[in-house]
Design a protein around this motif. Structure first.
Motif, PDB file in Angstrom:
ATOM      1  N   HIS A 686       0.691   4.406 -14.909  1.00 15.37           N
ATOM      2  CA  HIS A 686       1.240   3.353 -15.480  1.00 15.37           C
ATOM      3  C   HIS A 686       0.904   2.196 -15.556  1.00 15.37           C
ATOM      4  N   CYS A 687      -0.607   2.099 -15.200  1.00 15.53           N
ATOM      5  CA  CYS A 687      -1.501   0.926 -15.007  1.00 15.53           C
ATOM      6  C   CYS A 687      -1.540   0.006 -16.113  1.00 15.53           C
ATOM      7  N   ASP A 688      -1.551   0.745 -17.494  1.00 17.19           N
ATOM      8  CA  ASP A 688      -1.535  -0.075 -18.589  1.00 17.19           C
ATOM      9  C   ASP A 688      -0.400  -0.457 -19.003  1.00 17.19           C
ATOM     10  N   THR A 689       0.822  -0.240 -18.670  1.00 18.44           N
ATOM     11  CA  THR A 689       2.089  -0.624 -19.006  1.00 18.44           C
ATOM     12  C   THR A 689       2.971  -1.437 -18.081  1.00 18.44           C
ATOM     13  N   ASP A 690       2.642  -1.033 -16.794  1.00 12.14           N
ATOM     14  CA  ASP A 690       3.435  -1.623 -15.801  1.00 12.14           C
ATOM     15  C   ASP A 690       2.654  -2.737 -14.875  1.00 12.14           C
ATOM     16  N   PRO A 691       2.881  -3.960 -14.885  1.00 15.23           N
ATOM     17  CA  PRO A 691       2.219  -5.017 -14.297  1.00 15.23           C
ATOM     18  C   PRO A 691       2.138  -4.858 -12.710  1.00 15.23           C
ATOM     19  N   ARG A 692       3.010  -4.215 -12.167  1.00 11.63           N
ATOM     20  CA  ARG A 692       2.881  -4.148 -10.758  1.00 11.63           C
ATOM     21  C   ARG A 692       1.991  -3.027 -10.352  1.00 11.63           C
ATOM     22  N   SER A 693       2.030  -1.909 -11.246  1.00 11.38           N
ATOM     23  CA  SER A 693       0.913  -0.832 -10.993  1.00 11.38           C
ATOM     24  C   SER A 693      -0.308  -1.359 -11.357  1.00 11.38           C
ATOM     25  N   ALA A 694      -0.578  -2.216 -12.412  1.00  9.80           N
ATOM     26  CA  ALA A 694      -1.794  -2.764 -12.586  1.00  9.80           C
ATOM     27  C   ALA A 694      -2.338  -3.518 -11.516  1.00  9.80           C
ATOM     28  N   ILE A 696      -1.752  -3.313  -8.384  1.00  8.37           N
ATOM     29  CA  ILE A 696      -2.091  -2.577  -7.176  1.00  8.37           C
ATOM     30  C   ILE A 696      -3.301  -1.738  -7.466  1.00  8.37           C
ATOM     31  N   VAL A 697      -3.621  -1.264  -8.626  1.00  8.32           N
ATOM     32  CA  VAL A 697      -5.002  -0.667  -8.967  1.00  8.32           C
ATOM     33  C   VAL A 697      -5.949  -1.650  -9.008  1.00  8.32           C
ATOM     34  N   LYS A 698      -5.858  -2.465  -9.526  1.00 14.31           N
ATOM     35  CA  LYS A 698      -6.868  -3.621  -9.392  1.00 14.31           C
ATOM     36  C   LYS A 698      -7.400  -4.270  -7.976  1.00 14.31           C
ATOM     37  N   SER A 699      -6.337  -4.385  -7.321  1.00 15.68           N
ATOM     38  CA  SER A 699      -6.641  -4.913  -5.885  1.00 15.68           C
ATOM     39  C   SER A 699      -6.960  -3.740  -5.226  1.00 15.68           C
ATOM     40  N   THR A 700      -6.865  -2.557  -5.323  1.00 16.73           N
ATOM     41  CA  THR A 700      -7.432  -1.333  -4.399  1.00 16.73           C
ATOM     42  C   THR A 700      -8.791  -1.266  -4.821  1.00 16.73           C
ATOM     43  N   VAL A 701      -9.205  -1.361  -6.106  1.00 18.45           N
ATOM     44  CA  VAL A 701     -10.638  -1.174  -6.532  1.00 18.45           C
ATOM     45  C   VAL A 701     -11.251  -2.233  -5.862  1.00 18.45           C
ATOM     46  N   GLU A 702     -10.720  -3.326  -5.940  1.00 22.52           N
ATOM     47  CA  GLU A 702     -11.531  -4.470  -5.090  1.00 22.52           C
ATOM     48  C   GLU A 702     -11.731  -4.354  -3.581  1.00 22.52           C
ATOM     49  N   LEU A 703     -10.624  -3.876  -3.155  1.00 21.98           N
ATOM     50  CA  LEU A 703     -10.727  -3.507  -1.760  1.00 21.98           C
ATOM     51  C   LEU A 703     -11.543  -2.430  -1.368  1.00 21.98           C
ATOM     52  N   ALA A 704     -11.851  -1.403  -2.096  1.00 15.90           N
ATOM     53  CA  ALA A 704     -12.643  -0.186  -1.751  1.00 15.90           C
ATOM     54  C   ALA A 704     -13.939  -0.589  -2.120  1.00 15.90           C
TER      55      ALA A 704
END
Length: 760
Positions: A686-694, A696-704
């Protein structure tokens, strides 16, 4: 001389004719003993002589033919044919030469040939015995000694009664005269002793041979008695006995081979009774020495004494064997580690109590399973695990007291039989066991906390058979474990069906692992930057012979609980590496990712298995990715880190799977030697529709990326989600938008259609 011929001899007409002739001769010999016919033969002695010679010669010829035609036991029957040949030659020489000499010589050539029969007979019997019994126990040797000594003792009474050195002329006549009775005495001992050594078998070959040779010995004794008494009549019933003996020996030789499975020893009662009867007979014979006028021959009393001595030793051995058997029965029903009754004894107690119980009187059975014991065993070693089980058994025994019988069913599972306990009382007893386990166990300066799940089933509410009750209790235990409620009471047929299905699936899985029924489907992983499929994730499936394709959510939890994950993972790894090698041979250089369970990382031998698989299939370490879940934090993190470090040092790439669903601790991300983060589908979908999921995904990419890791997103379901992941710099993606998991052959077809450039 009726016989059961073997298959290889049925088509030989001359052999059938010989057997027919033998039958005619046996009948003729019986008729010759009838007074009227015997009177006619007295006037035609040549007819009696021809009949007697023909009987002996035909018997020797038939046994020789058997030895030459049939390979089985050939050596024994060749020897027997040689003995019968000497006996027949002696008879022919006696009738043709000796009886016509005046005076008749003694000893004659016939005597020497008749005596030559005995060593051949001994050897044949021994060879047949050795062919049927390669190893003979001490008790069988003693049985043989008792039987041989008793038979020889009684035979010596017959053959040596009244015989003294003065009864014979000195020199060769005396030697031959003594040799006859001694040879018959030894033969009697050999025959009965061999039967004992064969475990008193009633195999047709053995029975016929020993009976025939025994009758021959009996006929010799009767002949001696009749000769000494002056009542011997040529062609009488003694001659009939010799003929019958020869017929039985020939019949024994031509028996069809009996399968080894049918060569069973006599019943144990017979094996115990016969030696006792023989020893008793020897004792009676020995005691009779006191009231006999002339007393027993020294040889007879000595042989009887040997039989009695052997019986005493045999009795002592039997007493010792019974004691050992009782001890073995106790050990077979006792758990070695805890000293509690084992599963077999538990089932016996449960079945006995059910059989003796009034149908209206309740009783209960409980199954106690320790929670997370496998983790303790894997983390601290089996030695400490065994100590823990011993301490647990002591606490449970004390907590149960007189309310029931405790047993160890196996592993970390215990059983309790609670007589006269209904559902309420049984649940109360079970609840009382939990506090006893929750106090810390001090083991090697380690304080361990243990909990348990207990399932209870009650008679007759949940079943009247011990197997049904135990199954119901086992199902209830799983309910208690899944719901974390400590104690659960069986709910009836539904739980029983679920438990039966679970146990059936588990046993079928064990069989499936043996048969190689696991198969792999592969889901592509695409590099977001280039759009190229560079790797696949191997997902296990079970190709069930009746249920078809079974998905991992059905069988992996069972495998984990039953301790099968190590074996299952190694099979999956081997299949994946073999497929990787096959693809590389075809020019398709894909990286294969394989999932490891948390229990796999407690196995310090895993790196060695991985290295062996890579070498065996010729796959470079960089072509293998291993994925682990955050659940490792619930186990021994130190050991898991050590195993992961060894794998990474080999060049295998490591990833944390399902990131975000567990503890997600930055501390362990910093410490663990991993290369990739694999974000769980719950956030990606749901990263394309849910801001919270988006977020989390964006920050996790940066963390990795900041930790020097690649980011893998699973669960990509549409193009919009893929665009957002591309925008945020995600490295790899997989999901149904790209491809569902599919077999290896279909994956290659998919690759050829979608991106031909991937194939060399």
């Amino acid at each position: 001389m009726a016989s059961l011929t073997v298959v290889s001899a049925r088509d030989r007409w001359w052999l059938r004719a010989a057997f027919g002739l033998g039958v005619v001769m046996v009948i003729a010999q019986f008729l010759a003993a009838v007074p009227a016919v015997r009177g006619w033969l007295d006037g035609h002695s040549w007819a009696r002589d021809v009949l007697q010679d023909a009987v002996y010669l035909l018997a020797a010829a038939l046994v020789l033919a058997r030895a030459l035609i049939v390979r089985k036991d050939r050596g024994a029957w060749l020897v027997m044919a040689g003995g019968l040949g000497f006996y027949a030659a002696g008879t022919v020489w006696w009738i043709a030469v000796v009886v016509k000499q005046d005076p008749m010589p003694y000893p004659s050539v016939s005597d020497l040939m008749w005596l030559a029969y005995y060593p051949f007979a001994y050897t044949a019997v021994v060879r047949l015995l050795r062919a049927r019994r390669s190893r003979i126990s001490v008790s069988s040797w003693l049985d043989g000694l008792i039987a041989a000594s008793c038979a020889a003792a009684f035979a010596s009474v017959v053959f040596l009664n009244g015989v003294t050195v003065d009864s014979f002329e000195p020199g060769l006549p005396m030697l031959v005269s003594v040799a006859y009775p001694v040879a018959d005495i030894v033969l009697a001992g050999v025959l009965l002793g061999s039967w004992a050594l064969s475990n008193w078998r009633l195999e047709r070959v053995w029975t016929l041979l020993l009976t025939g040779m025994g009758i021959n010995t009996l006929a010799n004794a009767l002949r001696m008695l009749e000769t000494n008494s002056g009542i011997y009549v040529p062609g009488g019933w003694t001659d009939v006995l010799w003929t019958v003996a020869l017929a039985l020996i020939v019949a024994a030789a031509w028996q069809s081979p009996q399968p080894s499975a049918e060569r069973r020893p006599a019943r144990a009662l017979v094996g115990m009774t016969l030696p006792a009867l023989l020893a008793f007979a020897s004792m009676v014979l020995l005691l009779s020495d006191g009231w006999r006028h002339n007393g027993l021959p020294l040889a007879s009393s000595s042989l009887a004494a040997v039989a009695i001595t052997g019986a005493i030793v045999r009795m002592l051995l039997t007493v010792r064997a019974v004691e050992n058997l009782a001890a073995a029965r106790r050990q077979a029903r006792t758990d070695d580690l805890t000293g509690l009754p084992n599963r077999r004894r538990f089932l016996e107690i449960l079945a006995r109590d059910l059989d003796q119980r009034d149908p209206r009187s309740p009783m209960a059975v409980a199954v106690v399973d320790l929670d997370r014991f496998k983790e303790i065993n894997d983390s601290f070693g089996h030695h400490l695990g065994d100590q823990l089980l011993q301490m647990v058994s002591e606490r449970l025994t004390e907590a149960i007291g007189s309310d029931g019988v405790l047993a160890r069913l196996g592993g970390d599972e215990f059983g309790v039989v609670m007589p006269d306990a209904d559902a309420v009382r049984a649940q109360k007893i079970a609840l009382g066991l939990l506090p006893a386990l929750r106090h810390p166990f001090d083991l090697d300066q380690i304080a361990l906390h243990v909990d348990a799940s207990i399932g209870v089933a009650v008679f007759p509410d949940h079943g009247t058979d011990h197997c049904v009750l135990l199954r119901q209790a086992d199902s209830a235990m799983y309910l208690a474990k899944n719901d974390h409620r400590g104690v659960a009471v069986a709910t009836g047929a539904a739980a029983d069906d679920a438990g039966r299905q679970r146990l059936t699936t588990l046993e079928e899985l064990r069989t499936g692992l043996d048969r190689g029924e696991l198969t792999l489907h592969y889901q592509p992983q695409m590099e977001v930057g280039t759009g190229e499929t560079t790797g696949v994730e191997a997902l296990v499936r079970w190709e069930h012979p009746r249920r078809g394709l079974v998905f991992p959510d059905v069988f992996l939890p069972l495998a984990e609980h039953a301790g099968l994950m190590g074996r299952l993972t190694l099979q999956v790894l081997d299949i994946a590496l073999a497929q990787c090698r096959e693809w590389r041979d075809e020019g398709l250089y894909l990286v294969v990712a394989v999932n490891l369970s948390a229990s796999n990382l407690q196995d310090t031998s895993l790196p060695g298995h991985v290295a062996d698989g890579l070498a065996r299939h010729g796959v470079p370490p960089g072509a293998l990715h291993l994925e682990v879940t955050e659940e490792i934090l619930m186990r021994d993190a130190a050991r898991a880190t050590e195993v992961l470090a060894e794998l990474r040092a080999m060049g295998v790439r490591l990833a944390v799977d399902d990131y975000g669903t567990g503890y997600s601790s930055l501390a362990y991300l910093h410490a663990l030697p991993v290369d990739d983060l694999k974000l769980d589908r719950a956030f990606v979908t749901h990263c394309d529709t849910d801001p919270r999921s988006a977020a989390i995904v964006k920050s996790t990419v940066e963390l990795a990326h900041n930790l020097g890791m690649r980011m893998i997103a699973e669960g990509v379901e549409n193009e919009a989600a893929l665009d957002r992941l591309r925008e945020w710099g995600c490295d790899l993606v997989q999901g149904y938008h790209l491809s569902r998991p599919q077999p290896a052959d279909r994956l290659v077809t998919w690759l050829r259609e979608r991106q031909p450039s991937t194939l060399a």
